[in-house]
Design a protein around this motif. Structure first.
Motif, PDB file in Angstrom:
ATOM      1  N   SER A  56       0.829  -1.204   0.000  1.00 31.46           N
ATOM      2  CA  SER A  56       0.000   0.000   0.000  1.00 31.46           C
ATOM      3  C   SER A  56       0.859   1.247   0.000  1.00 31.46           C
ATOM      4  O   SER A  56       2.073   1.183  -0.167  1.00 31.46           O
ATOM      5  CB  SER A  56      -0.927  -0.006   1.215  1.00 31.46           C
ATOM      6  OG  SER A  56      -0.176   0.276   2.370  1.00 31.46           O
ATOM      7  N   SER A  57       0.211   2.368   0.245  1.00 28.50           N
ATOM      8  CA  SER A  57       0.919   3.636   0.222  1.00 28.50           C
ATOM      9  C   SER A  57       1.745   3.880   1.476  1.00 28.50           C
ATOM     10  O   SER A  57       2.479   4.854   1.546  1.00 28.50           O
ATOM     11  CB  SER A  57      -0.084   4.784   0.031  1.00 28.50           C
ATOM     12  OG  SER A  57      -0.974   4.826   1.125  1.00 28.50           O
ATOM     13  N   LEU A  58       1.653   3.031   2.491  1.00 26.53           N
ATOM     14  CA  LEU A  58       2.484   3.190   3.680  1.00 26.53           C
ATOM     15  C   LEU A  58       3.929   2.814   3.342  1.00 26.53           C
ATOM     16  O   LEU A  58       4.177   1.854   2.630  1.00 26.53           O
ATOM     17  CB  LEU A  58       1.994   2.291   4.818  1.00 26.53           C
ATOM     18  CG  LEU A  58       0.651   2.599   5.438  1.00 26.53           C
ATOM     19  CD1 LEU A  58       0.299   1.549   6.478  1.00 26.53           C
ATOM     20  CD2 LEU A  58       0.654   3.975   6.075  1.00 26.53           C
ATOM     21  N   SER A  59       4.855   3.566   3.898  1.00 26.23           N
ATOM     22  CA  SER A  59       6.265   3.251   3.660  1.00 26.23           C
ATOM     23  C   SER A  59       6.658   2.039   4.495  1.00 26.23           C
ATOM     24  O   SER A  59       5.989   1.691   5.467  1.00 26.23           O
ATOM     25  CB  SER A  59       7.144   4.448   4.030  1.00 26.23           C
ATOM     26  OG  SER A  59       7.177   4.602   5.441  1.00 26.23           O
ATOM     27  N   ALA A  60       7.759   1.441   4.127  1.00 24.60           N
ATOM     28  CA  ALA A  60       8.255   0.281   4.876  1.00 24.60           C
ATOM     29  C   ALA A  60       8.551   0.674   6.317  1.00 24.60           C
ATOM     30  O   ALA A  60       8.300  -0.099   7.246  1.00 24.60           O
ATOM     31  CB  ALA A  60       9.498  -0.284   4.200  1.00 24.60           C
ATOM     32  N   GLN A  61       9.068   1.875   6.514  1.00 27.12           N
ATOM     33  CA  GLN A  61       9.374   2.337   7.864  1.00 27.12           C
ATOM     34  C   GLN A  61       8.092   2.494   8.683  1.00 27.12           C
ATOM     35  O   GLN A  61       8.039   2.099   9.852  1.00 27.12           O
ATOM     36  CB  GLN A  61      10.129   3.651   7.816  1.00 27.12           C
ATOM     37  CG  GLN A  61      10.560   4.144   9.185  1.00 27.12           C
ATOM     38  CD  GLN A  61      11.323   5.449   9.117  1.00 27.12           C
ATOM     39  OE1 GLN A  61      11.307   6.142   8.113  1.00 27.12           O
ATOM     40  NE2 GLN A  61      11.992   5.780  10.210  1.00 27.12           N
ATOM     41  N   GLU A  62       7.028   3.058   8.075  1.00 31.08           N
ATOM     42  CA  GLU A  62       5.747   3.210   8.772  1.00 31.08           C
ATOM     43  C   GLU A  62       5.163   1.853   9.134  1.00 31.08           C
ATOM     44  O   GLU A  62       4.621   1.663  10.230  1.00 31.08           O
ATOM     45  CB  GLU A  62       4.747   3.986   7.913  1.00 31.08           C
ATOM     46  CG  GLU A  62       5.053   5.459   7.782  1.00 31.08           C
ATOM     47  CD  GLU A  62       4.113   6.156   6.820  1.00 31.08           C
ATOM     48  OE1 GLU A  62       3.617   7.239   7.180  1.00 31.08           O
ATOM     49  OE2 GLU A  62       3.878   5.629   5.713  1.00 31.08           O
ATOM     50  N   ILE A  63       5.283   0.904   8.227  1.00 28.03           N
ATOM     51  CA  ILE A  63       4.773  -0.442   8.480  1.00 28.03           C
ATOM     52  C   ILE A  63       5.527  -1.079   9.640  1.00 28.03           C
ATOM     53  O   ILE A  63       4.926  -1.660  10.539  1.00 28.03           O
ATOM     54  CB  ILE A  63       4.868  -1.309   7.210  1.00 28.03           C
ATOM     55  CG1 ILE A  63       3.886  -0.781   6.161  1.00 28.03           C
ATOM     56  CG2 ILE A  63       4.584  -2.771   7.523  1.00 28.03           C
ATOM     57  CD1 ILE A  63       4.094  -1.358   4.785  1.00 28.03           C
ATOM     58  N   GLN A  64       6.855  -0.935   9.649  1.00 31.75           N
ATOM     59  CA  GLN A  64       7.657  -1.504  10.734  1.00 31.75           C
ATOM     60  C   GLN A  64       7.310  -0.847  12.065  1.00 31.75           C
ATOM     61  O   GLN A  64       7.170  -1.535  13.082  1.00 31.75           O
ATOM     62  CB  GLN A  64       9.157  -1.353  10.431  1.00 31.75           C
ATOM     63  CG  GLN A  64      10.039  -2.004  11.470  1.00 31.75           C
ATOM     64  CD  GLN A  64       9.780  -3.498  11.609  1.00 31.75           C
ATOM     65  OE1 GLN A  64       9.451  -4.192  10.649  1.00 31.75           O
ATOM     66  NE2 GLN A  64       9.914  -4.014  12.819  1.00 31.75           N
ATOM     67  N   LEU A  65       7.152   0.471  12.065  1.00 35.62           N
ATOM     68  CA  LEU A  65       6.769   1.170  13.292  1.00 35.62           C
ATOM     69  C   LEU A  65       5.410   0.698  13.789  1.00 35.62           C
ATOM     70  O   LEU A  65       5.202   0.514  14.993  1.00 35.62           O
ATOM     71  CB  LEU A  65       6.757   2.686  13.067  1.00 35.62           C
ATOM     72  CG  LEU A  65       8.123   3.347  12.909  1.00 35.62           C
ATOM     73  CD1 LEU A  65       7.961   4.808  12.506  1.00 35.62           C
ATOM     74  CD2 LEU A  65       8.935   3.220  14.187  1.00 35.62           C
ATOM     75  N   GLU A  66       4.482   0.492  12.869  1.00 33.78           N
ATOM     76  CA  GLU A  66       3.150   0.017  13.248  1.00 33.78           C
ATOM     77  C   GLU A  66       3.220  -1.400  13.808  1.00 33.78           C
ATOM     78  O   GLU A  66       2.571  -1.715  14.793  1.00 33.78           O
ATOM     79  CB  GLU A  66       2.206   0.072  12.043  1.00 33.78           C
ATOM     80  CG  GLU A  66       0.772  -0.176  12.373  1.00 33.78           C
ATOM     81  CD  GLU A  66       0.169   0.857  13.323  1.00 33.78           C
ATOM     82  OE1 GLU A  66      -0.844   0.520  13.957  1.00 33.78           O
ATOM     83  OE2 GLU A  66       0.690   1.972  13.439  1.00 33.78           O
ATOM     84  N   ARG A  67       4.019  -2.249  13.185  1.00 30.65           N
ATOM     85  CA  ARG A  67       4.200  -3.613  13.705  1.00 30.65           C
ATOM     86  C   ARG A  67       4.763  -3.585  15.124  1.00 30.65           C
ATOM     87  O   ARG A  67       4.304  -4.326  15.984  1.00 30.65           O
ATOM     88  CB  ARG A  67       5.157  -4.404  12.810  1.00 30.65           C
ATOM     89  CG  ARG A  67       4.564  -4.894  11.538  1.00 30.65           C
ATOM     90  CD  ARG A  67       5.594  -5.665  10.757  1.00 30.65           C
ATOM     91  NE  ARG A  67       5.034  -6.154   9.519  1.00 30.65           N
ATOM     92  CZ  ARG A  67       5.750  -6.504   8.472  1.00 30.65           C
ATOM     93  NH1 ARG A  67       7.070  -6.435   8.517  1.00 30.65           N
ATOM     94  NH2 ARG A  67       5.166  -6.931   7.388  1.00 30.65           N
ATOM     95  N   GLU A  68       5.754  -2.741  15.349  1.00 34.04           N
ATOM     96  CA  GLU A  68       6.359  -2.637  16.674  1.00 34.04           C
ATOM     97  C   GLU A  68       5.351  -2.109  17.689  1.00 34.04           C
ATOM     98  O   GLU A  68       5.287  -2.602  18.819  1.00 34.04           O
ATOM     99  CB  GLU A  68       7.596  -1.738  16.619  1.00 34.04           C
ATOM    100  CG  GLU A  68       8.757  -2.373  15.872  1.00 34.04           C
ATOM    101  CD  GLU A  68       9.906  -1.405  15.601  1.00 34.04           C
ATOM    102  OE1 GLU A  68       9.865  -0.261  16.097  1.00 34.04           O
ATOM    103  OE2 GLU A  68      10.833  -1.801  14.880  1.00 34.04           O
TER     104      GLU A  68
END
Length: 138
Positions: A56-68
């Motif tokens: 999606s439009s979320l960056s990989a960094q945003e996805i990782q932060l959300e996972r954490e």
């Protein structure tokens, strides 16, 4: 559907991104239902949706932060549940009602037993909060 504050904004962003990737309404309804059923189920739904969110439009960094963030929330929930379990077990060891409390013969006895339990509960809560839990005094 009501979403409040920055958490609501973050959730809406995630849902919108996921919806774009998965043809709209189906994912919104799924995640909304999970949210309404309770945070734990909602958090599980977000974790399951990570594979979709990567595209999606979320960056990989945003996805990782959300996972954490989700992992931290789940761990905090697990720790609270464990602390509550330990506290309940400690209370059961700390206070055992007298056998006469099981079948009180009058309302006056019920009042006496209720007051006794409240007194022990107060003492237990103070000891628990101070980290000094011990067996009750005779």
């Amino acid at each position: 559907m009501s979403w409040h504050g920055t958490e609501g904004t973050r959730i809406q962003k995630i849902i919108s991104s996921l919806a774009t990737q998965m043809a709209g309404e189906a994912i919104i309804q799924l995640l909304s239902a999970k949210f309404e059923a309770g945070w734990e189920h909602f958090l599980d739904a977000i974790v399951e949706s990570d594979k979709v969110a990567i595209n999606s439009s979320l960056s990989a960094q945003e996805i990782q932060l959300e996972r954490e963030r989700v992992a931290q929330q789940k761990e905090a929930m697990r720790q609270r549940a464990e602390q509550e379990r330990q506290k309940n077990e400690a209370w059961e060891r700390f206070y055992t009602p007298a056998q006469a409390c099981e079948l009180p013969e009058s309302q006056a006895r019920v009042d006496v037993y209720t007051a006794r339990e409240a007194r022990f509960r107060k003492e237990f809560e103070q000891l628990w909060a101070a980290g000094e839990f011990s067996q009750p005094r005779a």
